[in-house]
Scaffold this active site. Structure first.
Site, PDB file in Angstrom:
ATOM      1  N   LYS A   6      -0.909  -7.024  -9.050  1.00  0.00           N
ATOM      2  CA  LYS A   6      -2.011  -7.062  -8.079  1.00  0.00           C
ATOM      3  C   LYS A   6      -1.879  -5.696  -7.003  1.00  0.00           C
ATOM      4  O   LYS A   6      -0.874  -6.040  -6.699  1.00  0.00           O
ATOM      5  CB  LYS A   6      -2.009  -8.233  -8.037  1.00  0.00           C
ATOM      6  CG  LYS A   6      -3.585  -8.690  -6.684  1.00  0.00           C
ATOM      7  CD  LYS A   6      -4.302  -7.793  -5.768  1.00  0.00           C
ATOM      8  CE  LYS A   6      -2.583  -8.450  -4.610  1.00  0.00           C
ATOM      9  NZ  LYS A   6      -3.685  -7.612  -3.856  1.00  0.00           N
TER      10      LYS A   6
ATOM     11  N   PHE B 259       0.855  -1.108  -0.288  1.00  0.00           N
ATOM     12  CA  PHE B 259      -0.292  -0.110  -0.226  1.00  0.00           C
ATOM     13  C   PHE B 259       0.361   1.239  -0.107  1.00  0.00           C
ATOM     14  O   PHE B 259       0.180   2.269  -0.370  1.00  0.00           O
ATOM     15  CB  PHE B 259      -0.663  -0.039   1.458  1.00  0.00           C
ATOM     16  CG  PHE B 259       0.106   0.281   2.443  1.00  0.00           C
ATOM     17  CD1 PHE B 259       0.215   1.545   2.573  1.00  0.00           C
ATOM     18  CD2 PHE B 259       0.105  -0.416   3.646  1.00  0.00           C
ATOM     19  CE1 PHE B 259       0.835   1.929   3.935  1.00  0.00           C
ATOM     20  CE2 PHE B 259       1.085  -0.255   4.682  1.00  0.00           C
ATOM     21  CZ  PHE B 259       0.754   1.345   4.939  1.00  0.00           C
TER      22      PHE B 259
ATOM     23  N   SER C  12       5.673  -7.543   3.472  1.00  0.00           N
ATOM     24  CA  SER C  12       5.901  -6.981   4.617  1.00  0.00           C
ATOM     25  C   SER C  12       6.663  -8.596   4.775  1.00  0.00           C
ATOM     26  O   SER C  12       6.514  -9.082   3.346  1.00  0.00           O
ATOM     27  CB  SER C  12       4.845  -7.535   5.593  1.00  0.00           C
ATOM     28  OG  SER C  12       3.962  -8.351   5.371  1.00  0.00           O
TER      29      SER C  12
ATOM     30  N   GLU D 250      -4.739  -3.708  -1.567  1.00  0.00           N
ATOM     31  CA  GLU D 250      -6.389  -3.594  -1.965  1.00  0.00           C
ATOM     32  C   GLU D 250      -6.915  -2.123  -1.491  1.00  0.00           C
ATOM     33  O   GLU D 250      -7.921  -1.717  -0.551  1.00  0.00           O
ATOM     34  CB  GLU D 250      -7.248  -4.400  -1.201  1.00  0.00           C
ATOM     35  CG  GLU D 250      -7.075  -5.483   0.162  1.00  0.00           C
ATOM     36  CD  GLU D 250      -5.347  -5.828   0.695  1.00  0.00           C
ATOM     37  OE1 GLU D 250      -5.078  -6.531  -1.010  1.00  0.00           O
ATOM     38  OE2 GLU D 250      -5.984  -7.230   1.093  1.00  0.00           O
TER      39      GLU D 250
ATOM     40  N   CYS E  61       9.721   2.175   2.984  1.00  0.00           N
ATOM     41  CA  CYS E  61      10.693   0.808   3.908  1.00  0.00           C
ATOM     42  C   CYS E  61      11.952   1.763   3.781  1.00  0.00           C
ATOM     43  O   CYS E  61      12.724   0.308   4.075  1.00  0.00           O
ATOM     44  CB  CYS E  61      10.394  -0.341   2.010  1.00  0.00           C
ATOM     45  SG  CYS E  61      11.261   0.415   1.383  1.00  0.00           S
TER      46      CYS E  61
ATOM     47  N   GLU F 231       9.087  -4.509  13.038  1.00  0.00           N
ATOM     48  CA  GLU F 231       8.938  -3.165  12.201  1.00  0.00           C
ATOM     49  C   GLU F 231       7.753  -2.299  12.572  1.00  0.00           C
ATOM     50  O   GLU F 231       6.791  -2.906  12.876  1.00  0.00           O
ATOM     51  CB  GLU F 231       8.880  -3.207  10.484  1.00  0.00           C
ATOM     52  CG  GLU F 231       9.197  -2.027   9.662  1.00  0.00           C
ATOM     53  CD  GLU F 231       8.555  -2.772   8.165  1.00  0.00           C
ATOM     54  OE1 GLU F 231       8.043  -3.987   7.184  1.00  0.00           O
ATOM     55  OE2 GLU F 231       9.111  -1.834   7.062  1.00  0.00           O
TER      56      GLU F 231
HETATM   57  P1  NAD Z   1       1.314  -7.031   2.815  1.00  0.00           P
HETATM   58  O1  NAD Z   1       2.721  -7.598   2.778  1.00  0.00           O
HETATM   59  O2  NAD Z   1       0.888  -6.990   4.131  1.00  0.00           O
HETATM   60  O3  NAD Z   1       0.674  -7.199   1.029  1.00  0.00           O
HETATM   61  C1  NAD Z   1       1.792  -6.460   0.087  1.00  0.00           C
HETATM   62  C2  NAD Z   1       0.819  -7.538  -0.626  1.00  0.00           C
HETATM   63  O4  NAD Z   1       0.638  -8.572  -0.464  1.00  0.00           O
HETATM   64  C3  NAD Z   1      -0.102  -6.793  -0.873  1.00  0.00           C
HETATM   65  O5  NAD Z   1      -0.808  -6.699  -1.872  1.00  0.00           O
HETATM   66  C4  NAD Z   1      -1.850  -7.841  -0.638  1.00  0.00           C
HETATM   67  O6  NAD Z   1      -2.832  -8.012  -0.474  1.00  0.00           O
HETATM   68  C5  NAD Z   1      -1.066  -8.988  -0.242  1.00  0.00           C
HETATM   69  N1  NAD Z   1      -1.194  -9.981   0.902  1.00  0.00           N
HETATM   70  C6  NAD Z   1      -1.181  -9.743   2.466  1.00  0.00           C
HETATM   71  N2  NAD Z   1      -1.414 -10.907   2.691  1.00  0.00           N
HETATM   72  C7  NAD Z   1      -1.088 -11.511   2.000  1.00  0.00           C
HETATM   73  C8  NAD Z   1      -1.358 -13.474   1.985  1.00  0.00           C
HETATM   74  N3  NAD Z   1      -1.425 -13.358   3.916  1.00  0.00           N
HETATM   75  N4  NAD Z   1      -1.581 -13.979   0.687  1.00  0.00           N
HETATM   76  C9  NAD Z   1      -0.794 -13.487   0.050  1.00  0.00           C
HETATM   77  N5  NAD Z   1      -0.742 -11.768  -0.519  1.00  0.00           N
HETATM   78  C10 NAD Z   1      -1.053 -11.308   0.886  1.00  0.00           C
HETATM   79  O7  NAD Z   1       2.385  -4.963   3.218  1.00  0.00           O
HETATM   80  P2  NAD Z   1       1.759  -3.159   3.194  1.00  0.00           P
HETATM   81  O8  NAD Z   1       1.429  -3.505   4.449  1.00  0.00           O
HETATM   82  O9  NAD Z   1       0.814  -3.300   2.011  1.00  0.00           O
HETATM   83  O10 NAD Z   1       2.907  -2.577   2.975  1.00  0.00           O
HETATM   84  C11 NAD Z   1       3.714  -2.317   3.595  1.00  0.00           C
HETATM   85  C12 NAD Z   1       5.243  -3.368   4.102  1.00  0.00           C
HETATM   86  O11 NAD Z   1       6.109  -3.351   2.640  1.00  0.00           O
HETATM   87  C13 NAD Z   1       6.290  -3.600   5.085  1.00  0.00           C
HETATM   88  O12 NAD Z   1       6.090  -4.314   5.696  1.00  0.00           O
HETATM   89  C14 NAD Z   1       7.185  -1.988   4.227  1.00  0.00           C
HETATM   90  O13 NAD Z   1       8.448  -2.662   5.049  1.00  0.00           O
HETATM   91  C15 NAD Z   1       7.029  -3.205   2.578  1.00  0.00           C
HETATM   92  N6  NAD Z   1       7.603  -2.656   1.907  1.00  0.00           N
HETATM   93  C16 NAD Z   1       8.899  -2.898   1.184  1.00  0.00           C
HETATM   94  C17 NAD Z   1       9.660  -2.605   0.216  1.00  0.00           C
HETATM   95  C18 NAD Z   1      10.519  -3.334   0.176  1.00  0.00           C
HETATM   96  O14 NAD Z   1      11.614  -2.193  -0.886  1.00  0.00           O
HETATM   97  N7  NAD Z   1      11.718  -4.038   0.424  1.00  0.00           N
HETATM   98  C19 NAD Z   1       8.965  -1.196  -0.325  1.00  0.00           C
HETATM   99  C20 NAD Z   1       7.746  -0.525   0.194  1.00  0.00           C
HETATM  100  C21 NAD Z   1       6.998  -1.590   1.019  1.00  0.00           C
END
Ligand code: NAD
Length: 508
Positions: free
Chosen positions: A180, A156, A233, A183, A288, A393
């Site tokens: 994808k 997000f 994450s 959401e 991040c 985090e």
């Molecule tokens: P998230 O892991 O909750 O979601 C990321 C994606 O995975 C979304 O599209 C979501 O719909 C999907 N998703 C969520 N739960 C899932 C599951 N159980 N099974 C399959 N798909 C699933 O992350 P977020 O809260 O949207 O974003 C924040 C996180 O992203 C933080 O941890 C941040 O550090 C990380 N991030 C990392 C970088 C990087 O370059 N390393 C960059 C941006 C964000």
């Protein structure tokens, strides 16, 4: 209701060059985090919907792969021009669904645009190699070819920039794409889909499937998808990496972070304090590459904390669409979670120097705070490595200060941390900085630079639990990820080589 809210009322998928409602009937609310108002609903794809979108990418692949580089890059240049001219629209959509301030949203789009510009040079990047006479009258050449339909699953916090780390290169290299989005803020990706259509991209090359775990799981197991670029994450990144690779796909899965900044005693403390505040509280800490731990070395901690606190208290928190420094967090649940970490840190003995749990947003009365998901800048001092504010985090505007006696102790702390996304050192000593860049086990390092996000022609990626896979995003690593090598060995008209010889071929 504003124009932007009207745009996001119904958010479908994008398949075969048009809106696609899907058949699942499932939806989720989209919220403006600054007001708490539900501004739209997003379709959540079922397995059949996801398969339909994948089928669109699969059908478009052969023709797109065989489209000349000259034609492909003409479309990329057109996309870049449209994006550059209209990025303000995209930034407004980001602010309305994510909450970050307008200037930050625009900056995110500009950083994504850098990757589009990099991909406009794909002709040079896809040039193969050729060796004449590698063996007698035998020539050898190498080429890199597109993979097929690829999936991009994004978080997000950067609804435009993160998908743009991947799709410009994937498309330029001849792949078709299924994105994808998160959401929580999917409208940016839909806006981008329409821009691609305007730029002349054939239907089916860029597709969007909205949804949650159901859609992701289908992308991970469907045999038509050849590669997955994931950002999110760490637990989900690990799951995506393990599931995708188990199903024969190449996967790069970028995860979470806990970024430390080391402040050596000889550092310019005003520069360090500015940097800690900018990188700790920008985008309300939902980056991040946010700095969430300041490691104060030696006897400078009191002075440093004073300077950081003074700056943090001056920040204006409020609706990102207005004149503020920091917007809200993404959801009420996330804001509550951030506050519970501050509570836990205080209970564990950290000193709450600046407390964001009670912030009143700009231009609102204290009793209207509940209308948005606000947490103000928070500075915690005397944090130790056992406290949850250090180990986890938080992904919010919370800066923890850890005091250590020496450079060696600072380095040991960072290298023992399971994350390794970004880090920074503040010092006037070039030798110390050089030692740090050599010794620190982190993928992206800043020297007197707090947010060392590499430019598009270098690659972006962390180490350890911040990235699963062995290829970072964009730059030449991105080109490598979205192509596979083929080597051709050629011999013409060499009658001397005829005859039966079952020996293994040798070069001569
Ligand atoms: P998230 O892991 O909750 O979601 C990321 C994606 O995975 C979304 O599209 C979501 O719909 C999907 N998703 C969520 N739960 C899932 C599951 N159980 N099974 C399959 N798909 C699933 O992350 P977020 O809260 O949207 O974003 C924040 C996180 O992203 C933080 O941890 C941040 O550090 C990380 N991030 C990392 C970088 C990087 O370059 N390393 C960059 C941006 C964000």
């Amino acid at each position: 209701m504003t124009a932007t809210e009207i745009q996001v009322q119904t958010i479908a998928h994008w398949s075969a060059g048009a809106d696609f409602a899907g058949t699942s009937g499932e939806t989720a609310p989209i919220t403006n985090p600054a007001t708490g108002a539900v501004t739209g609903r997003v379709a959540l794809a079922g397995v059949e919907d996801t398969r339909a979108v994948i089928a669109s990418a699969t059908a478009a692949f052969p023709a797109w792969r065989d489209t000349s580089l000259a034609k492909r890059t003409t479309i990329l240049f057109a996309f870049r021009e449209l994006l550059n001219a209209r990025k303000g629209e995209l930034a407004a959509i980001i602010t309305a669904e994510h909450g970050k301030v307008a200037s930050d949203a625009l900056a995110e789009v500009s950083r994504g645009q850098e990757v589009v510009e990099f991909a406009c040079g794909i002709n040079h990047l896809l040039k193969g190699g050729m060796t004449e006479n590698a063996s007698t009258r035998v020539d050898v050449s190498s080429i890199r070819q597109a993979l097929g339909p690829v999936a991009i699953i994004s978080p997000f916090n950067f609804p435009a920039m993160v998908p743009m780390w991947f799709f410009p290169i994937a498309i330029a290299a001849g792949n078709t794409v299924v994105v994808k989005p998160s959401e929580k803020d999917p409208s940016a990706t839909l806006w981008i889909a329409r821009l691609w259509a305007e730029a002349g991209l054939p239907a089916g090359v860029f597709n969007v499937v909205n949804g949650d775990k159901t859609a992701v799981d289908e992308l991970l197991v469907n045999p038509a998808i050849k590669a997955v670029s994931f950002v999110g994450s760490t637990p989900i990144a690990k799951y995506v990496y393990e599931t995708g690779t188990a199903h024969g796909k190449r996967v790069q899965a970028l995860g979470g972070a806990k970024n430390h900044a080391v402040i050596l005693p000889d550092a310019d403390l005003d520069l360090a304090a500015d940097s800690l505040v900018n990188a700790g509280f920008g985008a309300a800490g939902e980056r991040c590459m946010a700095l969430s731990v300041a490691v104060a070395v030696g006897d400078i901690a009191d002075e440093l904390v004073g300077k950081v606190a003074e700056r943090a208290r001056s920040l204006r928190t409020g609706d990102g669409a207005g004149a503020v420094d920091m917007g809200p967090l993404i959801t009420r649940a996330h804001a509550d979670r951030v506050c519970s970490y501050i509570d836990a840190g205080e209970e564990a003995g950290a000193t709450v120097v600046v407390d964001g749990r009670t912030v009143t947003p700009q231009g609102r009365s204290a009793d209207a705070v509940a209308d948005g998901f606000f947490v103000g800048p928070t500075v915690l001092d005397n944090v130790t490595d056992e406290m949850s504010v250090y180990t986890d985090e938080i992904f919010g505007p919370v800066l923890s200060v850890v005091r250590v006696p020496s450079y060696d102790a600072a380095l040991a702390l960072i290298n023992a941390n399971p994350y390794g996304n970004g880090t920074a050192i503040f010092t006037a000593d070039g030798g110390a900085a050089r030692r740090f860049q050599n010794e620190v086990e982190v993928g992206m390092v800043g020297i007197n630079v707090p947010i060392p996000v590499p430019t598009a022609y270098f690659s972006f990626g962390g180490w350890k639990s911040s990235l699963f896979g062995d290829t970072h995003a964009h730059g030449t690593e991105g080109v490598h990820f979205f192509t596979r090598g083929k080597v051709i060995t050629t011999r013409w008209q060499d009658p001397g080589q005829r005859g039966i010889d079952l020996g293994f071929p040798q070069n001569d």
